[in-house]
Design a protein around this motif. Structure first.
Motif, PDB file in Angstrom:
ATOM      1  N   LEU A 112       9.976  14.409   8.667  1.00 15.27           N
ATOM      2  CA  LEU A 112      11.125  15.315   8.697  1.00 15.27           C
ATOM      3  C   LEU A 112      12.359  14.574   8.199  1.00 15.27           C
ATOM      4  CD1 LEU A 112      12.528  17.958   9.599  1.00 15.27           C
ATOM      5  CD2 LEU A 112      12.753  16.915  11.874  1.00 15.27           C
ATOM      6  N   VAL A 113      13.065  15.169   7.269  1.00 15.62           N
ATOM      7  CA  VAL A 113      14.253  14.546   6.705  1.00 15.62           C
ATOM      8  C   VAL A 113      15.289  15.625   6.420  1.00 15.62           C
ATOM      9  CG1 VAL A 113      13.395  14.708   4.334  1.00 15.62           C
ATOM     10  CG2 VAL A 113      15.059  12.934   4.924  1.00 15.62           C
ATOM     11  N   GLN A 114      16.548  15.255   6.469  1.00 20.90           N
ATOM     12  CA  GLN A 114      17.612  16.203   6.158  1.00 20.90           C
ATOM     13  C   GLN A 114      17.753  16.375   4.647  1.00 20.90           C
ATOM     14  OE1 GLN A 114      21.163  14.837   8.244  1.00 20.90           O
ATOM     15  NE2 GLN A 114      20.807  16.391   9.832  1.00 20.90           N
ATOM     16  N   ALA A 115      18.251  17.520   4.261  1.00 20.21           N
ATOM     17  CA  ALA A 115      18.511  17.762   2.844  1.00 20.21           C
ATOM     18  C   ALA A 115      19.438  16.671   2.307  1.00 20.21           C
ATOM     19  CB  ALA A 115      19.138  19.134   2.659  1.00 20.21           C
ATOM     20  N   GLY A 116      19.113  16.216   1.104  1.00 24.51           N
ATOM     21  CA  GLY A 116      19.862  15.114   0.505  1.00 24.51           C
ATOM     22  C   GLY A 116      19.263  13.754   0.786  1.00 24.51           C
ATOM     23  N   GLY A 117      18.327  13.709   1.704  1.00 27.97           N
ATOM     24  CA  GLY A 117      17.698  12.452   2.069  1.00 27.97           C
ATOM     25  C   GLY A 117      16.550  12.098   1.147  1.00 27.97           C
ATOM     26  N   PHE A 118      15.779  11.088   1.570  1.00 30.33           N
ATOM     27  CA  PHE A 118      14.689  10.620   0.731  1.00 30.33           C
ATOM     28  C   PHE A 118      13.486  10.256   1.587  1.00 30.33           C
ATOM     29  CE2 PHE A 118      14.908   6.147   1.833  1.00 30.33           C
ATOM     30  CZ  PHE A 118      16.208   6.003   2.289  1.00 30.33           C
ATOM     31  N   LEU A 119      12.327  10.272   0.939  1.00 33.79           N
ATOM     32  CA  LEU A 119      11.076   9.827   1.534  1.00 33.79           C
ATOM     33  C   LEU A 119      10.237   9.188   0.439  1.00 33.79           C
ATOM     34  CD1 LEU A 119       9.859  12.835   3.765  1.00 33.79           C
ATOM     35  CD2 LEU A 119      10.568  10.583   4.587  1.00 33.79           C
ATOM     36  N   ARG A 120       9.338   8.311   0.837  1.00 32.68           N
ATOM     37  CA  ARG A 120       8.369   7.777  -0.098  1.00 32.68           C
ATOM     38  C   ARG A 120       6.977   8.028   0.446  1.00 32.68           C
ATOM     39  NH1 ARG A 120       7.068   1.736  -2.498  1.00 32.68           N
ATOM     40  NH2 ARG A 120       6.196   1.413  -0.394  1.00 32.68           N
ATOM     41  N   LEU A 121       6.206   8.762  -0.312  1.00 31.28           N
ATOM     42  CA  LEU A 121       4.816   9.015   0.042  1.00 31.28           C
ATOM     43  C   LEU A 121       3.921   7.955  -0.586  1.00 31.28           C
ATOM     44  CD1 LEU A 121       4.592  12.885  -0.479  1.00 31.28           C
ATOM     45  CD2 LEU A 121       5.383  11.609   1.525  1.00 31.28           C
ATOM     46  N   SER A 122       2.866   7.621   0.126  1.00 29.70           N
ATOM     47  CA  SER A 122       1.869   6.690  -0.393  1.00 29.70           C
ATOM     48  C   SER A 122       0.503   7.347  -0.349  1.00 29.70           C
ATOM     49  CB  SER A 122       1.839   5.408   0.451  1.00 29.70           C
ATOM     50  OG  SER A 122       3.076   4.743   0.407  1.00 29.70           O
ATOM     51  N   CYS A 123      -0.347   6.922  -1.259  1.00 28.51           N
ATOM     52  CA  CYS A 123      -1.718   7.428  -1.309  1.00 28.51           C
ATOM     53  C   CYS A 123      -2.626   6.232  -1.546  1.00 28.51           C
ATOM     54  CB  CYS A 123      -1.872   8.444  -2.424  1.00 28.51           C
ATOM     55  SG  CYS A 123      -3.579   8.964  -2.725  1.00 28.51           S
ATOM     56  N   ALA A 124      -3.423   5.924  -0.549  1.00 24.58           N
ATOM     57  CA  ALA A 124      -4.350   4.795  -0.637  1.00 24.58           C
ATOM     58  C   ALA A 124      -5.724   5.296  -1.041  1.00 24.58           C
ATOM     59  CB  ALA A 124      -4.419   4.074   0.701  1.00 24.58           C
ATOM     60  N   ALA A 125      -6.287   4.647  -2.040  1.00 26.76           N
ATOM     61  CA  ALA A 125      -7.611   5.039  -2.534  1.00 26.76           C
ATOM     62  C   ALA A 125      -8.661   4.047  -2.073  1.00 26.76           C
ATOM     63  CB  ALA A 125      -7.593   5.118  -4.055  1.00 26.76           C
ATOM     64  N   SER A 126      -9.835   4.557  -1.799  1.00 29.25           N
ATOM     65  CA  SER A 126     -10.975   3.707  -1.453  1.00 29.25           C
ATOM     66  C   SER A 126     -12.227   4.308  -2.071  1.00 29.25           C
ATOM     67  CB  SER A 126     -11.130   3.582   0.066  1.00 29.25           C
ATOM     68  OG  SER A 126     -11.369   4.854   0.643  1.00 29.25           O
ATOM     69  N   GLY A 127     -13.249   3.463  -2.212  1.00 26.53           N
ATOM     70  CA  GLY A 127     -14.465   3.943  -2.849  1.00 26.53           C
ATOM     71  C   GLY A 127     -14.235   4.174  -4.327  1.00 26.53           C
ATOM     72  N   GLY A 128     -15.288   4.247  -5.083  1.00 23.63           N
ATOM     73  CA  GLY A 128     -15.170   4.502  -6.502  1.00 23.63           C
ATOM     74  C   GLY A 128     -14.299   3.472  -7.198  1.00 23.63           C
ATOM     75  N   THR A 129     -13.727   3.850  -8.305  1.00 20.90           N
ATOM     76  CA  THR A 129     -12.834   2.977  -9.052  1.00 20.90           C
ATOM     77  C   THR A 129     -11.563   3.772  -9.337  1.00 20.90           C
ATOM     78  OG1 THR A 129     -13.959   3.682 -11.071  1.00 20.90           O
ATOM     79  CG2 THR A 129     -14.651   1.589 -10.109  1.00 20.90           C
ATOM     80  N   SER A 130     -10.613   3.716  -8.395  1.00 21.06           N
ATOM     81  CA  SER A 130      -9.416   4.552  -8.511  1.00 21.06           C
ATOM     82  C   SER A 130      -8.618   4.246  -9.758  1.00 21.06           C
ATOM     83  CB  SER A 130      -8.539   4.397  -7.273  1.00 21.06           C
ATOM     84  OG  SER A 130      -8.148   3.053  -7.127  1.00 21.06           O
ATOM     85  N   GLU A 131      -8.703   3.002 -10.243  1.00 20.67           N
ATOM     86  CA  GLU A 131      -7.928   2.660 -11.433  1.00 20.67           C
ATOM     87  C   GLU A 131      -8.474   3.347 -12.677  1.00 20.67           C
ATOM     88  OE1 GLU A 131      -9.501   0.662  -9.415  1.00 20.67           O
ATOM     89  OE2 GLU A 131     -10.814  -0.739 -10.484  1.00 20.67           O
ATOM     90  N   SER A 132      -9.615   3.979 -12.564  1.00 23.39           N
ATOM     91  CA  SER A 132     -10.195   4.730 -13.672  1.00 23.39           C
ATOM     92  C   SER A 132      -9.702   6.169 -13.717  1.00 23.39           C
ATOM     93  CB  SER A 132     -11.726   4.733 -13.559  1.00 23.39           C
ATOM     94  OG  SER A 132     -12.242   3.427 -13.627  1.00 23.39           O
ATOM     95  N   TYR A 133      -8.892   6.548 -12.758  1.00 23.94           N
ATOM     96  CA  TYR A 133      -8.435   7.921 -12.654  1.00 23.94           C
ATOM     97  C   TYR A 133      -6.934   8.050 -12.880  1.00 23.94           C
ATOM     98  CZ  TYR A 133     -12.916   8.913 -10.393  1.00 23.94           C
ATOM     99  OH  TYR A 133     -14.245   9.057 -10.119  1.00 23.94           O
TER     100      TYR A 133
END
Length: 122
Positions: free
Chosen positions: A11-32
């Motif tokens: 939850l953040v106020q308007a004008g604010g910021f967030l950083r989302l992260s997405c961790a990959a496992s299995g397979g070869t994520s660098e191929s996508y």
């Protein structure tokens, strides 16, 4: 097969910021190519951003261009979405996804995470 796990929503106020992260496992994520797609309550899924396998190409939805930045660290198998100057209309569940090509179309992604909620208050 690659598995994706998102984090960083909240939850953040308007004008604010967030950083989302997405961790990959299995397979070869660098191929996508990796992307972010969001879905607001009562609305269809909306493409947000995509980055190519080596990070040299990015596309953004017009609604987030200039405010959001997608990046990736293949050594960490992680993709990020830096979201600045957030607006109430950015409120949605944000999904990380992987696909074969970096195109600005949510239908191009074959692997999806479970999503993380982003809520922007006025």
């Amino acid at each position: 097969q690659v598995q994706l796990v998102e984090s960083g929503g909240g939850l953040v106020q308007a004008g604010g910021f967030l950083r989302l992260s997405c961790a990959a496992s299995g397979g070869t994520s660098e191929s996508y190519a990796m992307g972010w797609i969001r879905q607001a309550p009562g609305k269809e899924r909306e493409f947000v951003a995509v980055i190519s396998r080596k990070g040299g190409t990015t596309y953004y939805a017009d609604s987030v261009k200039g405010r959001f930045t997608i990046s990736r660290d293949n050594a960490k198998r992680t993709v990020y979405l830096q979201m600045n100057t957030l607006k109430v209309e950015d409120t949605a569940v944000y999904f990380c996804a992987a696909g074969r090509t970096a195109v600005p179309d949510g239908r191009a992604f074959g692997y999806w995470g479970q999503g993380t909620q982003v809520t922007v208050s006025s």
